[in-house]
Design an enzyme around this catalytic site. Structure first.
Site, mmCIF file in Angstrom:
data_model
loop_
_atom_site.group_PDB
_atom_site.id
_atom_site.type_symbol
_atom_site.label_atom_id
_atom_site.label_comp_id
_atom_site.label_asym_id
_atom_site.label_seq_id
_atom_site.Cartn_x
_atom_site.Cartn_y
_atom_site.Cartn_z
ATOM 1 N N LYS A 30 34.683 32.063 44.291
ATOM 2 C CA LYS A 30 35.024 33.169 43.384
ATOM 3 C C LYS A 30 33.771 33.926 42.951
ATOM 4 O O LYS A 30 32.715 33.329 42.728
ATOM 5 C CB LYS A 30 35.719 32.604 42.148
ATOM 6 C CG LYS A 30 35.933 33.653 41.051
ATOM 7 C CD LYS A 30 36.540 33.057 39.807
ATOM 8 C CE LYS A 30 35.771 33.535 38.600
ATOM 9 N NZ LYS A 30 36.393 33.147 37.332
ATOM 10 N N LYS A 44 41.860 39.024 43.172
ATOM 11 C CA LYS A 44 42.185 38.528 41.824
ATOM 12 C C LYS A 44 41.980 39.662 40.823
ATOM 13 O O LYS A 44 40.881 39.835 40.278
ATOM 14 C CB LYS A 44 41.300 37.322 41.491
ATOM 15 C CG LYS A 44 41.475 36.792 40.079
ATOM 16 C CD LYS A 44 40.918 35.391 39.922
ATOM 17 C CE LYS A 44 40.911 34.969 38.459
ATOM 18 N NZ LYS A 44 40.697 33.545 38.262
ATOM 19 N N GLU A 77 37.226 39.306 42.765
ATOM 20 C CA GLU A 77 37.761 39.484 41.412
ATOM 21 C C GLU A 77 37.106 40.658 40.689
ATOM 22 O O GLU A 77 36.052 40.513 40.086
ATOM 23 C CB GLU A 77 37.580 38.208 40.580
ATOM 24 C CG GLU A 77 38.149 38.367 39.166
ATOM 25 C CD GLU A 77 38.017 37.125 38.291
ATOM 26 O OE1 GLU A 77 37.392 36.142 38.718
ATOM 27 O OE2 GLU A 77 38.532 37.153 37.162
#
Ligand code: 13P
Length: 336
Positions: A134, A217, A175
């Site tokens: 991430k 995300k 993200e």
């Protein structure tokens, strides 16, 4: 089907979602301070291990995002944390950015750092068992923000990160979080989130990213938390779908929302309606931090050795969100 696509689908299919347990030590200390538990490595591990050994890891949680400290820890039974997670069929992941810093020439905005030495860190995380990663870019909304500078520099960093992650055989979570802080309208959030996501894909394509092997995300489309004009869950779902439909290429297998400060029930209800109204081919699920852990953390803090009780609360939240990821949640189920 590429190996990366297989990993993404393993994490997201059948209503499964992601537990974002990757709070940095600083953020975790803030969370533990609110419930008066000292933030020691042992306590951070105990809370997380309690969640990672719950039964919802089998039925609901397809992936867990870890922080560097946790991926290197072992459980009380002596198992490495990534092993504890993967033996239930859940995929271990790792946060690899090193945080958002002040953006030069736009000092009220942030740029996420962590590209230096990333290739080597990724190899080490892969060896520890991570199969996805991430990186969070963060943007705030006001009259003049996010600026073009923040939008393009964060998109560029997300693309360079994604290329290195895929090169190492892992799935990057991309993200871009447009924060809900402020007085802005939902319409503003829609326009600005669309700009941010579109720029991300422009850069991902320039950097030759395999779009079938990423997970997006994003934030949901909401009015700012200080806005006078809040919108209904039905409107959140229609605006969120509108944004994603026009901004995300079809090859992307799935979208896993962050909760971003919504309450637990709000995050579940909004996800449920997004799925009920989903007129896209994307899987739409959750990658929640606070909205999965808040109640469990509160309960745990009263007796940190009450494993079963804490797990019951976490299992309920995970099950509610897994139902919402299939459009099958209702408010009545909350009390069963
Ligand atoms: P929240 O769901 O608490 O927003 O956390 C998700 C996350 O991973 C933020 O980067």
């Amino acid at each position: 089907m590429s190996e990366l696509n297989k990993i993404a689908l393993k994490i997201l299919s059948n209503g499964k979602g992601i537990l974002a347990a990757d709070e940095s030590n600083g953020t975790m200390t803030k969370r533990l301070d609110t419930v008066n538990v000292p933030s020691t490595p042992e306590n951070r591990l105990l809370f997380r291990e309690t969640l990672f050994s719950s039964k919802s890891m089998i039925n609901c949680i397809g992936g867990v995002i870890l922080y560097d400290e946790t991926i290197n820890q072992s459980s009380s039974s002596g198992k490495k944390i990534p092993t504890l997670i993967s033996e239930n069929g859940t995929v271990p992941g790792i946060k690899v950015d090193t945080g958002a810093k002040i953006l030069a020439n736009s000092s009220e905005e942030k740029i996420t750092e962590g590209l230096d030495g990333l290739r080597e860190r990724l190899t080490a995380y892969y060896q520890l068992g991570a199969r996805f990663t991430k990186w969070r870019g963060v943007y705030s909304i006001s009259k003049k923000y996010p600026s073009q500078l923040a939008i393009s520099s964060n998109a560029h960093a997300l693309a360079r990160y994604s290329a290195l992650v895929q090169e190492c055989g892992m799935v990057p979570i991309v993200e871009p979080e447009v924060l809900m802080d402020g007085e802005h309208s939902a319409e503003d959030c829609l326009t600005k989130t669309s700009d941010v996501i579109q720029k991300c894909f422009e850069e991902l394509i320039i950097h030759k990213i395999d779009l079938t092997g990423i997970i997006l995300k994003p934030n949901m489309i909401l009015a700012g938390n200080n806005s006078k004009n809040k919108i209904s869950s039905e409107e959140v779902s229609s605006k969120t779908l509108e944004c994603l439909k026009k901004s995300v290429p079809n090859e992307v297998p799935g979208i896993a929302f962050l909760s971003g400060g919504q309450s637990e029930i709000e995050a579940t209800e909004n996800l449920n309606l997004i799925n009920k109204n989903n007129n896209t081919n994307f899987i739409m699920t959750y990658s929640y931090g606070r909205a999965l852990q808040q109640s469990a953390l509160k309960f745990w803090s009263k007796d940190i050795n009450n494993t079963k009780g804490t797990q019951n609360i976490f299992n309920h939240r995970a099950r509610m969100n897994t139902l919402a990821a299939q459009g099958k949640w209702s408010r009545e189920l909350e009390n069963k």
